[in-house]
Design a protein around this motif. Structure first.
Motif, mmCIF file in Angstrom:
data_model
loop_
_atom_site.group_PDB
_atom_site.id
_atom_site.type_symbol
_atom_site.label_atom_id
_atom_site.label_comp_id
_atom_site.label_asym_id
_atom_site.label_seq_id
_atom_site.Cartn_x
_atom_site.Cartn_y
_atom_site.Cartn_z
ATOM 1 N N LYS A 15 13.979 -33.182 -9.292
ATOM 2 C CA LYS A 15 13.436 -34.414 -8.695
ATOM 3 C C LYS A 15 13.760 -34.533 -7.196
ATOM 4 N N ASP A 34 20.085 -42.266 -6.767
ATOM 5 C CA ASP A 34 21.516 -41.928 -6.846
ATOM 6 C C ASP A 34 22.158 -41.989 -5.461
ATOM 7 N N ARG A 58 24.050 -48.434 -15.003
ATOM 8 C CA ARG A 58 22.643 -48.791 -15.310
ATOM 9 C C ARG A 58 22.267 -50.119 -14.649
ATOM 10 N N ARG A 120 27.856 -34.418 -12.595
ATOM 11 C CA ARG A 120 27.164 -35.269 -13.570
ATOM 12 C C ARG A 120 28.090 -35.596 -14.744
ATOM 13 N N ARG A 139 15.585 -39.183 -25.086
ATOM 14 C CA ARG A 139 14.875 -39.725 -23.927
ATOM 15 C C ARG A 139 13.417 -39.340 -23.807
HETATM 16 C C1 S3P Z 1 22.118 -39.332 -15.118
HETATM 17 C C2 S3P Z 1 21.531 -38.527 -14.164
HETATM 18 C C3 S3P Z 1 22.077 -38.358 -12.808
HETATM 19 C C4 S3P Z 1 22.883 -39.603 -12.398
HETATM 20 C C5 S3P Z 1 23.920 -39.912 -13.428
HETATM 21 C C6 S3P Z 1 23.312 -40.175 -14.818
HETATM 22 C C7 S3P Z 1 21.524 -39.409 -16.474
HETATM 23 O O1 S3P Z 1 21.023 -38.149 -11.873
HETATM 24 O O2 S3P Z 1 22.041 -40.705 -12.210
HETATM 25 O O3 S3P Z 1 24.815 -38.835 -13.488
HETATM 26 O O4 S3P Z 1 21.864 -40.341 -17.230
HETATM 27 O O5 S3P Z 1 20.679 -38.543 -16.805
HETATM 28 P P1 S3P Z 1 20.177 -36.762 -11.754
HETATM 29 O O6 S3P Z 1 19.099 -36.814 -12.768
HETATM 30 O O7 S3P Z 1 19.663 -36.815 -10.358
HETATM 31 O O8 S3P Z 1 21.145 -35.662 -11.974
#
Ligand code: S3P
Length: 177
Positions: A15, A34, A58, A120, A139
């Motif tokens: 992304k 993020d 969230r 992560r 998801r």
């Molecule tokens: C998350 C993805 C992460 C970040 C956090 C949680 C998730 O972003 O927001 O660690 O729940 O899938 P990226 O998708 O950019 O790694």
């Protein structure tokens, strides 16, 4: 009609990278949710998870999306965290913000891309591959429900992905005008 391009998808689906490419080609500014949260909260995502837990994180995602919509953000690229689709309110806000593109990759590709760093928190488990598969299962329907377009990225190069997104976005908006 807000003409933002919004990238959703699991961690490691590209992304941020695709967001930067789209930004270059279209000349639109980029917002990475993020990165914006890290800047605003003045701590890393991992630290934020430790401080306020996943639910607290969230909340910050929802708060950011609400503000972007309130300010009528227009002609931006928004790349999002992989779990942003978990809350029903976020799914609605994302669709209101613009054209939503779901970047798809298979679990092995995701594992390979995400194993390069430990940023992560959700993947710091004894068996990250199983974690990825579990989370994807939970998801996948939410990504599908939120996206106007889904794009398989495994095996494609950035140019192909970027071109595909721009063509689809033009078609989408020409049909709405
Ligand atoms: C998350 C993805 C992460 C970040 C956090 C949680 C998730 O972003 O927001 O660690 O729940 O899938 P990226 O998708 O950019 O790694």
């Amino acid at each position: 009609m807000l003409k933002n391009l919004i990238l959703i998808g699991f961690m490691g689906t590209g992304k941020s990278t695709i967001g930067r490419e789209l930004g270059k080609v279209l000349g639109y500014p980029i917002i990475d949710t993020d990165a914006r949260i890290v800047e605003e909260q003045n701590c890393s995502i991992a630290e934020l998870f430790e401080l306020v837990g996943e639910q607290g994180f969230r909340e910050t995602e929802t708060d950011l999306l609400r503000r972007l919509l309130d300010q009528r953000l227009h002609k931006h690229i928004i790349s999002t965290g992989g779990g942003i689709i978990l809350r029903p309110e976020n799914r609605k806000l994302l669709k209101e913000l613009g054209f939503v593109i779901w970047l798809v990759a298979d679990p092995d590709t995701i594992l390979e891309r995400t194993s390069r760093n430990r940023e992560r928190p959700l993947l710091q488990t004894p068996n990250p591959k199983a974690t990825i598969e579990n989370l994807l299962n939970q998801r996948v329907e939410l990504y599908r429900e939120t996206a106007h377009l889904s794009l398989e990225t495994t095996g494609l190069d950035f140019d192909e992905i970027t071109t595909g997104i721009i063509e689809s976005a033009r078609y989408h908006y020409s049909h709405l005008e």
